[in-house]
Scaffold this motif. Sequence first.
Motif, PDB file in Angstrom:
ATOM      1  N   SER A  40       0.921  -1.039  -0.213  1.00 28.14           N
ATOM      2  CA  SER A  40       0.113   0.047   0.572  1.00 28.14           C
ATOM      3  C   SER A  40       1.300   1.303   0.481  1.00 28.14           C
ATOM      4  N   ALA A  56      -2.121  12.871   1.142  1.00 27.16           N
ATOM      5  CA  ALA A  56      -2.998  11.219   0.497  1.00 27.16           C
ATOM      6  C   ALA A  56      -2.731  10.116   1.535  1.00 27.16           C
ATOM      7  N   TYR A  57      -1.990  10.183   1.566  1.00 28.93           N
ATOM      8  CA  TYR A  57      -0.923   9.345   3.073  1.00 28.93           C
ATOM      9  C   TYR A  57      -2.237   9.337   3.882  1.00 28.93           C
ATOM     10  N   LYS A  82      -4.534  11.865   4.877  1.00 25.74           N
ATOM     11  CA  LYS A  82      -6.048  11.004   4.161  1.00 25.74           C
ATOM     12  C   LYS A  82      -6.332   9.045   4.755  1.00 25.74           C
ATOM     13  N   PHE A  83      -5.838   8.641   3.878  1.00 25.89           N
ATOM     14  CA  PHE A  83      -6.112   7.363   3.932  1.00 25.89           C
ATOM     15  C   PHE A  83      -6.033   6.924   5.300  1.00 25.89           C
ATOM     16  N   ARG A  84      -4.895   7.954   6.148  1.00 27.15           N
ATOM     17  CA  ARG A  84      -4.797   6.934   7.441  1.00 27.15           C
ATOM     18  C   ARG A  84      -5.740   6.957   8.057  1.00 27.15           C
ATOM     19  N   THR A  85      -6.147   9.079   7.697  1.00 25.09           N
ATOM     20  CA  THR A  85      -7.051   9.159   9.570  1.00 25.09           C
ATOM     21  C   THR A  85      -8.777   8.830   8.966  1.00 25.09           C
ATOM     22  N   ASP A  86      -8.741   9.427   7.437  1.00 21.77           N
ATOM     23  CA  ASP A  86      -9.769   9.395   7.580  1.00 21.77           C
ATOM     24  C   ASP A  86     -10.823   8.402   6.691  1.00 21.77           C
ATOM     25  N   ASP A  87      -9.582   7.728   6.211  1.00 25.03           N
ATOM     26  CA  ASP A  87     -10.643   6.171   5.326  1.00 25.03           C
ATOM     27  C   ASP A  87     -10.820   5.030   5.603  1.00 25.03           C
ATOM     28  N   PHE A  88      -9.166   4.668   6.203  1.00 25.25           N
ATOM     29  CA  PHE A  88      -9.319   3.480   6.579  1.00 25.25           C
ATOM     30  C   PHE A  88      -9.151   3.888   8.540  1.00 25.25           C
ATOM     31  N   LYS A  89      -9.136   4.673   8.834  1.00 23.57           N
ATOM     32  CA  LYS A  89      -9.199   5.372  10.373  1.00 23.57           C
ATOM     33  C   LYS A  89      -7.647   4.569  10.995  1.00 23.57           C
ATOM     34  N   TRP A 105      -1.893  -3.472   9.682  1.00 21.50           N
ATOM     35  CA  TRP A 105      -1.755  -2.569   8.793  1.00 21.50           C
ATOM     36  C   TRP A 105      -0.422  -3.122   7.672  1.00 21.50           C
TER      37      TRP A 105
END
Length: 234
Positions: free
Chosen positions: A51, A134-135, A137-144, A154
Amino acid sequence: MKDTVTSTDVQNQIIEAFEFRHAAKVFDPERRVSESEFGTILDAARLSPSSFGLEPWQLLVVQDPDKRELLRPFTWGASGEMNGTEGQLRTASHFGIFLSHTGATMSHESDYPRQHAAEVKKFPAEFLDGFHAAYSKFRTDDFKIESERETTDWAARQAYIALGNVMTVAAMMGIDTCPIEGFDADQTSAVLEEHFGIDPKLYRPAVMVAFGYRAGPPMFPKTRRGMDEIVSWF
Ligand SMILES: Cc1cc2nc3c(=O)[nH]c(=O)nc-3n(C[C@H](O)[C@H](O)[C@H](O)COP(=O)(O)O)c2cc1C
């Protein structure tokens, strides 16, 4: 003899390899995987996707029998105690431990993601802020991915992609393997710190994998759910 390899030939080889592969419980201790074949196995791991391309794992190859013995007391999935054998730890030609990177490097607040993107992925400087955003956002919003455990889980998922690939390429070369989750992670971590110099703040054991040549036929037949129980088409 045919001089071209068709797609059907390759499909047959792939299915043959998947039918051949089973979780080998004990290996022939006299047989060793060649350096060249093991090199190909390591290449398959290294070239595996991850990822964001962050490669958040390491692989320890444990060849020293004394070091393997240190793992035995709490590695019930490879000690042979479940099946009355010497197990994978004592008989494998090669024995690997995948380590997950932790939040110390994989948090979006650490320097590692940006540094890796610049130095390994060789992204141009003007891409780095976008990559980092992007990374994050991925961690905080998308995959939390918030807790330390979520981060190492992960990272472990990325290691498991390499795990799958090494087992498949090994099978394609007629080499047996066994993936191993049967171990106490905390005790493994403690032994890795004391005897292998692995800092638990940076790395957490994810999964182990043994390589060699089966000592006998598989102990269990290969059974799976039917395709229509697994796959839904829309
Ligand atoms: C992530 C993972 C961990 C596993 N851990 C162990 C283990 O500790 N010891 C073991 O003998 N087998 C282990 N197995 C093997 C599974 O039990 C085996 O793959 C499953 O029963 C299907 O059988 P097959 O692989 O022979 O087709 C593991 C498999 C996976 C994928």
